[in-house]
Design an enzyme around this catalytic site. Structure first.
Site, short mmCIF file in Angstrom:
data_model
loop_
_atom_site.label_atom_id
_atom_site.label_comp_id
_atom_site.label_asym_id
_atom_site.label_seq_id
_atom_site.Cartn_x
_atom_site.Cartn_y
_atom_site.Cartn_z
N GLY A 164 13.56 -11.94 6.95
CA GLY A 164 12.52 -12.87 6.93
C GLY A 164 11.89 -13.41 8.22
O GLY A 164 10.91 -14.09 8.33
N GLU A 206 19.22 -8.77 7.06
CA GLU A 206 18.19 -7.70 6.70
C GLU A 206 17.02 -7.87 7.37
O GLU A 206 15.90 -8.01 6.57
CB GLU A 206 18.15 -7.83 5.11
N PRO A 207 16.86 -7.79 8.64
CA PRO A 207 15.58 -8.07 9.30
C PRO A 207 14.89 -6.82 9.12
O PRO A 207 15.50 -5.57 9.22
CB PRO A 207 15.93 -8.27 10.82
N ARG A 260 -2.40 -5.04 5.50
CA ARG A 260 -2.07 -6.26 5.65
C ARG A 260 -3.27 -7.16 5.73
O ARG A 260 -3.17 -8.45 5.27
CB ARG A 260 -1.16 -6.54 6.84
N TYR A 278 -3.16 -10.01 2.73
CA TYR A 278 -2.67 -11.28 3.23
C TYR A 278 -3.54 -11.91 4.07
O TYR A 278 -3.34 -13.11 4.65
CB TYR A 278 -1.35 -11.24 3.91
N CYS A 333 -15.23 1.15 0.36
CA CYS A 333 -16.33 0.85 -0.33
C CYS A 333 -15.94 -0.56 -0.79
O CYS A 333 -15.65 -0.77 -2.07
CB CYS A 333 -16.93 1.46 -1.42
N GLU A 334 -15.05 -1.48 0.12
CA GLU A 334 -14.74 -2.81 -0.59
C GLU A 334 -14.97 -3.53 0.45
O GLU A 334 -14.71 -3.33 1.77
CB GLU A 334 -13.02 -2.75 -0.71
N TYR A 358 5.02 -2.66 7.55
CA TYR A 358 4.50 -2.95 6.35
C TYR A 358 2.98 -2.38 6.60
O TYR A 358 2.22 -2.85 6.04
CB TYR A 358 4.31 -4.37 5.72
#
Ligand SMILES: *Cc1c(COP(=O)(O)O)cnc(C)c1O
Length: 419
Positions: A237, A273-274, A312, A316, A344-345, A373
């Protein structure tokens, strides 16, 4: 190690435009040196305590990346049987893989037992019961840690917060002792530790401190209840700077000092757990400007990468630094542009109102901090091929995942016999 050299953006000693020429765009490019140095920040920070860094492979699971980290002593945090197989394919022994995830299927639990994973991070009572039954029925004992939901606000984006009572993850802190009591009675399980993970892209140490202190209390309590807690997995995290603020974010050294201060006295084997912290800064997405178009009061750069290649920003609202591969002249006046993809968005937008040096069609851009990610979340929306990946080491590079052909993509559809 992404830097301008002789007027050209490089990954280590390789010109990025050379990679774009060889592999085409869009293309992800990773720097081995960045991955290695980010990993070593944790190794150095945790020196002196028994630990295992279990890289969260969901951030970037290319086998070349896994092999690189394995060579540096990494373990892996896997969240599906597919990831366990992938880590094993890259050479990871089962003893270096922890298995996390809120919805493991029976098939996945069985497969993980076959692999002999280091331990299971179990997230609910029904999962405990199922794992025990599967293990016991084949005469095995599954090593488990139970994921506690510590009810701590990680202060991050709501879509990547996982440690609040309202989130679907883990066992509520109020019920943990009872769940451990139950686990201890199940024949197919052996309790080895405690697990938590409070969220992603956490940009302050305070939520970690609160979580670590809660974990320390719980370990003491569980030991007093008679459980053998020898491992403490505190999850990942730790956030990174995407270049949108000058705020000084905590680094791995500070994170590890906090960890040493709050958890070393437990004499547990500490697991972290990076994912993003190691992988994020290590990658860029190269894209070509297809068109520069003047809209009503706005100028658009239409590029050949899209939201399906790097989600991303669309999901986000994430900010990514975007740099031209050719170093801009320092005296050039910046222009404000929207950098958008071809899908097309309207959410297919990488930057809005971004000050960029004057940019023409045909120029190459690097979307920075795209190593985590990024490629792993890509889709084939619009029948766009998944983006290839290239790994750089010093003055050499290799394609570590090829771009599939459109023919391959189309061939996966199966026509039913009635059409
Ligand atoms: C996603 C995840 C991580 C990694 O999070 P980062 O923010 O990338 O460090 C670690 N552990 C678990 C259980 C996760 O789900």
């Amino acid at each position: 190690m992404f830097h301008y050299l002789d007027g050209q953006l490089h990954a280590e000693r390789v010109r990025l435009s050379e990679i774009a020429g060889a592999a085409g765009t869009p293309v992800y490019v990773y720097s081995s040196a960045v991955f290695a140095s980010r990993f070593r920040e944790f190794t150095e920070g945790l020196a002196g305590i028994d630990h295992l860094i279990c890289y969260a492979m969901k951030a970037n699971s290319n086998q070349a990346i896994l092999r690189l980290l394995l060579g540096l002593g990494s373990g892996f945090d896997a969240v599906s049987a597919g990831e366990i197989e992938r880590a094993a394919a890259a050479g990871a022994p089962g003893g270096r893989i922890v298995f996390s995830g809120v919805g493991k299927t029976g098939t996945e639990l069985r497969q993980a037992l076959d692999t002999g994973v280091r331990h299971f991070n179990v997230e609910s009572e029904p999962e405990l019961a199922m794992l025990s039954e599967i293990a016991a029925s084949s005469g095995r004992v599954a090593p488990v840690a139970i994921r506690v939901n510590p009810d701590i606000d990680a202060g991050t984006h709501h879509k990547i917060s996982t440690g609040k009572a309202e989130n679907k993850f883990g066992v509520p802190v109020s019920r943990v002792r009872e769940v451990y009591r139950q686990a201890a009675q199940l024949p197919g399980l052996r309790i080895v530790g405690l697990d938590m993970h409070i969220g992603s892209q956490i940009t302050a140490l305070a939520p970690f401190e609160a979580a670590f202190r809660r974990a320390a209390e719980l370990v003491a309590q569980l030991r007093a209840d008679g459980h053998r807690i020898t491992r403490l997995d505190v999850g990942g995290g730790l956030g990174i700077s995407y270049g949108d603020s000058d705020a000084q974010l905590p680094d791995a050294g500070q994170y590890c000092r906090l960890l040493q201060r709050t958890l070393a006295h437990l004499e547990c084997e500490i697991e972290i757990e990076p994912g993003r912290y190691i992988a994020g800064p290590g990658g860029v997405l190269l894209t070509t400007v297809l068109y520069a178009k003047q809209g009503e009061g706005r100028r658009f750069l239409i590029v050949d990468a899209a939201m399906n290649d790097l989600h991303r920003t669309a999901i986000y609202g994430a900010w990514h630094d975007i740099q031209p591969l050719r170093q801009p002249r320092t005296d050039a006046d910046p222009e404000e542009v929207d950098i958008v993809g071809p899908v097309c968005e309207s959410s297919d937008t990488f930057a809005r109102g971004r000050a960029m040096p004057p940019t023409q069609a045909g120029q190459l851009l690097a979307i920075r901090s795209a190593g985590a990610y990024g490629a792993v979340m890509a889709s084939e929306y619009n029948t766009r091929a998944l983006v290839p990946e290239v790994l750089v080491q010093d003055d050499r590079f290799a394609v570590v995942r090829s771009r599939p052909s459109i023919a391959d993509i189309i061939a996966r559809d199966i026509m039913p016999d009635w059409l």
